[in-house]
Design an enzyme around this catalytic site. Sequence first.
Site, PDB file in Angstrom:
ATOM      1  N   GLU A   1      40.807  39.033  40.039  1.00  0.00           N
ATOM      2  CA  GLU A   1      40.821  39.738  38.741  1.00  0.00           C
ATOM      3  C   GLU A   1      40.242  38.832  37.654  1.00  0.00           C
ATOM      4  O   GLU A   1      39.466  39.274  36.794  1.00  0.00           O
ATOM      5  CB  GLU A   1      42.257  40.128  38.389  1.00  0.00           C
TER       6      GLU A   1
ATOM      7  N   HIS B   1      62.371  24.919   9.162  1.00  0.00           N
ATOM      8  CA  HIS B   1      62.288  24.874  10.627  1.00  0.00           C
ATOM      9  C   HIS B   1      62.342  23.430  11.125  1.00  0.00           C
ATOM     10  O   HIS B   1      63.084  23.107  12.056  1.00  0.00           O
ATOM     11  CB  HIS B   1      60.993  25.538  11.104  1.00  0.00           C
TER      12      HIS B   1
ATOM     13  N   THR C   1      46.331  50.289  35.592  1.00  0.00           N
ATOM     14  CA  THR C   1      44.941  49.854  35.493  1.00  0.00           C
ATOM     15  C   THR C   1      44.407  49.870  34.068  1.00  0.00           C
ATOM     16  O   THR C   1      43.515  49.099  33.715  1.00  0.00           O
ATOM     17  CB  THR C   1      44.082  50.743  36.429  1.00  0.00           C
TER      18      THR C   1
ATOM     19  N   ARG D   1      48.448  45.140  52.174  1.00  0.00           N
ATOM     20  CA  ARG D   1      49.015  45.698  50.952  1.00  0.00           C
ATOM     21  C   ARG D   1      48.099  46.844  50.532  1.00  0.00           C
ATOM     22  O   ARG D   1      46.869  46.721  50.639  1.00  0.00           O
ATOM     23  CB  ARG D   1      49.014  44.636  49.853  1.00  0.00           C
TER      24      ARG D   1
HETATM   25 ZN    ZN Z   1      43.201  44.902  37.610  1.00  0.00          ZN
END
Ligand code: ZN
Length: 375
Positions: A14, A292, A171, A137
């Site tokens: 990816e 902070h 997707t 898969r």
């Molecule tokens: Zn993808």
Amino acid sequence: MVTKAGILDSTLREGEQTPGVLFNRSQRVEIARMLSDAHVAMIEAGHPLVSADIYSAIKEIMELKQSGTIQSEIIAHSRAVAADVDSAASLNVDRIAIFYGVSDMHLRYKTHKSKTEAMDIIYDAISYATSTGIPVRFTAEDASRTDINFLRNIIKTAVEAGADRVSIADTLGVLTPDKTRFIFNNISDIKDVEYDFHGHNDMGMAAANGLAALEAGATIVHTTVNGLGERVGIIPTQIMAVLMKYHMDVDAANLLMLKALSAKVEEYSGINLPPNYPVTGNYAFTHKSGVHVDGIISNAGTYEFMDPAMLGMHRSFTIDKYSGKHALREKLMGMGINLGDSEISEVLDKIKNNNMVYSDEDLKAMINSSDNQRC
Ligand code: ZN
Ligand code: COA
């Protein structure tokens, strides 16, 4: 079978689908080694049919797997096409991941198949792949826009054909945590299958959806280092690993390696993280405002969700007009300069009247010039 939750890192598959990103062979192998050293459960190493260099890099990765140098499960991507399956099987990978778009949109406009034809194609491709003896898969691409009853039929078909894992792919990144839980709650009764979640980040929800998927029964979440992937990418590995540690007390990756992985992938992808990127961005543990920093000095837990040292990161703070006396004193002491209360106030006054960020050198120069004026 994976019984506890883990990460599948897909930086090499990816991640390389990010516009402009191309890894060379040695980069691919180095990334795989680092991911394995970081103990991710699975590595999606690429789609071998795409090109000869991807094929040969996966071959090298499998040689390292066989010699024990790489430990993670190695996965090859494949369309529901015999030639893709053959190419993946010839590499003797640990798992073949066969994907097919199952939404009406994908069936009608992409593969031009009816639902029945799609189920046959999916069944045949998975049966063919499992006949090689390699675990399979199935990825239901665009599952999040698929009618839930048809998705259930698809999952049952994939399991009957021999898949032992099914990936639910968001997707287009359209899910929310509630919608993610709805899907998993409606498929979790199907037997003999474990689930992956693959979430895109188009609307910024990917990591939250990944956590929801795990809470609702998924056992693997797909990630990429720095969140690379098609368009704006998927769940960043560093964010998912930290979410899983913080919320589930699961060690899905060696957290100490996250910064090094992130920096390596920045270098090889050519895509630099913005400094305010979660977990591994340069500002992830950099504090600015006086209130902070005062809290941090007293107990870092006031403004840090985790000790940066656990992530191979360092704490720092900046000095500018937002600073207070505690921050300034701490900063100067770190530089070996000890000033009394009135001098600290004097320096802070100057800082407040100058709209700039003070580096250590700026501070030194200012203090030296104040000393000279007093002489
Ligand atoms: Zn993808
Ligand atoms: N299973 C089977 N076929 C699929 C499919 C799937 N999951 N997804 C798409 N297809 C089909 C399309 O219907 C189209 O078929 P057609 O050639 O009969 O029209 C074809 O695959 C895709 O078109 P195209 O990419 O133009 O075909 P190509 O044969 O030139 O190249 C690849 C195919 C896979 C080699 C090429 O697209 C590639 O290198 N892709 C990179 C990997 C990729 O796309 N990954 C997506 C992961 S989500």
